[in-house]
Design an enzyme around this catalytic site. Sequence first.
Site, short mmCIF file in Angstrom:
data_model
loop_
_atom_site.label_atom_id
_atom_site.label_comp_id
_atom_site.label_asym_id
_atom_site.label_seq_id
_atom_site.Cartn_x
_atom_site.Cartn_y
_atom_site.Cartn_z
N LEU A 51 1.03 -1.41 -0.35
CA LEU A 51 0.31 -0.03 0.50
C LEU A 51 0.47 1.38 -0.22
O LEU A 51 0.86 1.79 -0.59
CB LEU A 51 -1.10 -0.31 1.11
CG LEU A 51 -1.64 1.07 1.50
CD1 LEU A 51 -2.93 1.08 0.38
CD2 LEU A 51 -2.51 0.94 2.93
N SER A 56 0.00 8.07 5.29
CA SER A 56 -0.89 8.21 5.96
C SER A 56 -2.27 8.29 5.35
O SER A 56 -3.23 8.27 5.08
CB SER A 56 -0.83 9.22 6.94
OG SER A 56 0.20 8.92 7.93
N ASP A 84 -8.14 -3.85 9.60
CA ASP A 84 -8.73 -3.86 10.37
C ASP A 84 -8.11 -4.80 11.28
O ASP A 84 -7.96 -4.58 12.63
CB ASP A 84 -10.05 -4.00 10.17
CG ASP A 84 -11.29 -2.70 10.65
OD1 ASP A 84 -10.13 -2.10 11.41
OD2 ASP A 84 -12.25 -2.15 10.48
N GLY A 138 -5.11 -6.23 11.20
CA GLY A 138 -3.67 -5.56 10.38
C GLY A 138 -3.66 -5.24 12.27
O GLY A 138 -2.66 -5.21 12.89
N GLY A 160 22.36 -0.72 33.05
CA GLY A 160 23.71 -0.76 32.12
C GLY A 160 23.02 -1.88 31.83
O GLY A 160 23.66 -1.97 30.40
N GLU A 216 0.45 0.86 9.82
CA GLU A 216 -0.35 0.07 9.96
C GLU A 216 -1.59 1.01 10.24
O GLU A 216 -2.62 1.11 11.26
CB GLU A 216 -0.37 -1.22 11.18
CG GLU A 216 0.03 -2.33 9.86
CD GLU A 216 -0.69 -3.70 9.99
OE1 GLU A 216 -1.90 -3.57 10.57
OE2 GLU A 216 0.01 -4.55 10.37
C1 LIG Z 1 9.43 -1.32 9.36
C2 LIG Z 1 8.37 -1.01 8.25
C3 LIG Z 1 7.65 -1.82 7.84
C4 LIG Z 1 5.98 -1.92 6.71
N1 LIG Z 1 5.21 -2.60 6.40
C5 LIG Z 1 4.81 -2.30 5.42
C6 LIG Z 1 3.79 -3.07 4.80
O1 LIG Z 1 3.64 -4.30 5.24
N2 LIG Z 1 3.22 -2.19 3.87
C7 LIG Z 1 2.66 -0.98 3.72
O2 LIG Z 1 1.87 -1.03 2.92
N3 LIG Z 1 3.58 0.06 4.33
C8 LIG Z 1 4.60 -0.43 5.50
N4 LIG Z 1 5.17 0.28 5.99
C9 LIG Z 1 4.89 1.85 5.97
C10 LIG Z 1 3.82 2.27 7.17
O3 LIG Z 1 2.44 1.79 7.29
C11 LIG Z 1 4.26 3.98 6.66
O4 LIG Z 1 5.47 4.36 7.33
C12 LIG Z 1 2.77 4.22 7.67
O5 LIG Z 1 1.67 4.40 6.82
C13 LIG Z 1 3.32 6.06 7.46
O6 LIG Z 1 3.22 6.73 6.53
P1 LIG Z 1 4.97 7.60 6.10
O7 LIG Z 1 5.85 6.63 7.07
O8 LIG Z 1 4.56 7.86 4.63
O9 LIG Z 1 4.83 8.79 7.35
P2 LIG Z 1 3.40 10.53 6.92
O10 LIG Z 1 2.29 9.26 6.38
O11 LIG Z 1 4.64 11.00 6.04
O12 LIG Z 1 3.45 10.79 8.17
C14 LIG Z 1 4.74 11.39 9.26
C15 LIG Z 1 3.84 12.36 10.04
O13 LIG Z 1 2.61 12.84 9.88
C16 LIG Z 1 1.68 12.82 10.61
N5 LIG Z 1 0.65 12.66 10.11
C17 LIG Z 1 0.31 12.39 8.70
N6 LIG Z 1 -0.33 12.57 7.97
C18 LIG Z 1 -1.41 13.21 9.33
C19 LIG Z 1 -2.96 14.01 10.02
N7 LIG Z 1 -4.12 14.15 8.42
N8 LIG Z 1 -3.16 14.20 10.31
C20 LIG Z 1 -2.40 14.44 11.81
N9 LIG Z 1 -1.20 14.21 11.24
C21 LIG Z 1 -0.80 13.54 10.33
C22 LIG Z 1 2.18 10.96 10.87
O14 LIG Z 1 0.98 10.56 12.12
C23 LIG Z 1 3.41 11.16 11.57
O15 LIG Z 1 3.96 11.85 12.49
C24 LIG Z 1 6.39 -0.48 7.18
C25 LIG Z 1 7.35 0.43 7.46
C26 LIG Z 1 8.09 0.28 7.90
C27 LIG Z 1 9.45 1.09 8.85
#
Ligand SMILES: Cc1cc2nc3c(=O)[nH]c(=O)nc-3n(C[C@H](O)[C@H](O)[C@H](O)COP(=O)(O)OP(=O)(O)OC[C@H]3O[C@@H](n4cnc5c(N)ncnc54)[C@H](O)[C@@H]3O)c2cc1C
Length: 386
Positions: free
Chosen positions: A125, A132, A240, A242, A340, A363
């Site tokens: 995704l 987000s 939901d 996950g 430590g 998620e």
């Molecule tokens: C180890 C790891 C495994 C993962 N596995 C998967 C996977 O299997 N499949 C998959 O699809 N993704 C996966 N992800 C991705 C993960 O779901 C995303 O990193 C996550 O959804 C957040 O998106 P972003 O990193 O782009 O952060 P952003 O969306 O850029 O968010 C950055 C900050 O802004 C805040 N923010 C964003 N929009 C708003 C809003 N409207 N209001 C308030 N605050 C907001 C966020 O809360 C956060 O603090 C993985 C990530 C990691 C690190």
Amino acid sequence: MDFELSDEQGLVRETARAFTDNEIVERARENDRNEHFDLELVAKLAAQGYLGAIVPREYGGAGLDYLTYGLIVEEIGRGDSAMRTVVSVQTSLVCSAILRWGTEEQKQHYLPKLCSGEWLGCFALTEPDTGSDAANQRTRARRGNGGWVINGAKMFISMGNHAKVALVFAQTDPELGHRGLACFLVDTDQPGFQAQEIHHKMGLRGSDTAEISLDDVEAPEDAMLGEIGDGFKVAMSALDSGRYSVAAGCVGICQGCVDASVRYSKERQQFGRPIASFQLVQAMIANMVVETEAARMLVWRAGYLKDSGKPNTTETSIAKLYSTEAAIRCANTAIQVHGGSGYVDDYPVERYLRDVRVTTLYEGTSQIQQLIIGRAVTGINALIPS
Ligand SMILES: Cc1cc2nc3c(=O)[nH]c(=O)nc-3n(C[C@H](O)[C@H](O)[C@H](O)COP(=O)(O)OP(=O)(O)OC[C@H]3O[C@@H](n4cnc5c(N)ncnc54)[C@H](O)[C@@H]3O)c2cc1C
């Protein structure tokens, strides 16, 4: 209200506990140190029936309810979040989506192989520019070659380097917005599907995370999960499940912090007595116990609602938000109890902290969970500023 587990649930929990202690715990540190995705251990998880616990038996699963699934995930999460991630992705994000949205042919084709571990799946995704704001997919699917041709990029995809099937979310018509989104079951064994390992993560080093490029990837007509316009709903329904799984895994981390801290504080002597006899140390342990119990009850409630077929998106977000944040606090406190020694990997607590940190990000971040909960109680959607 009945807080008693059934005999079967108790037995499943005991079995998962023993499996975790005997098979997972002893490998967790080395896999973390070596950034090793332990496929041998994944095969053992599959043999235990832990990759399709909630999938009905007719499709090769264990046919368990959500509450029982949560008990298994808690135990595995206590042992190693990297392995818990395998269970969560395979079962909750991939299998549950196919179960909920798949045609009979798709279920017959994919579920038995996923439950047996013959195939791994991934849930693609997130994109480099889409986190987000998941509805804003840049990946494009257009009609061609008698089916669909997909181009784009995916980021941070768990198990993306080992998956045989990828749930790829893509936009079929940008003018339709989220009504143009679709989910495709993509065969990763084709030249246009390129996955690359992401290294140097803070934690979850024993789990596989990929950056994926999709270059004219082909998906036949019958590879769509649901219909055009269902993509976002497929993603949200999978999340939901996950989020429930992540929350249950975090209860396991909380419990692991309590167990490790109780054990260590009774062994470690200072001022001529075990540190467990100091009130301030007991206060730290007591706080962890309270957070663990509260998180577990929230997870059980969400599981109960799922098993009853009642709406549970808000309750699942509450469980995910609380359990993930509580597990971070518990891991941090557990390091404090260990002094430590907690800062090096002779004990599991520093790995708990590194591993759990991502659970308030993936998620749906904690902020996204707060917005879901806030929307439910106020009736106002603050996810998108007006
Ligand atoms: C180890 C790891 C495994 C993962 N596995 C998967 C996977 O299997 N499949 C998959 O699809 N993704 C996966 N992800 C991705 C993960 O779901 C995303 O990193 C996550 O959804 C957040 O998106 P972003 O990193 O782009 O952060 P952003 O969306 O850029 O968010 C950055 C900050 O802004 C805040 N923010 C964003 N929009 C708003 C809003 N409207 N209001 C308030 N605050 C907001 C966020 O809360 C956060 O603090 C993985 C990530 C990691 C690190």
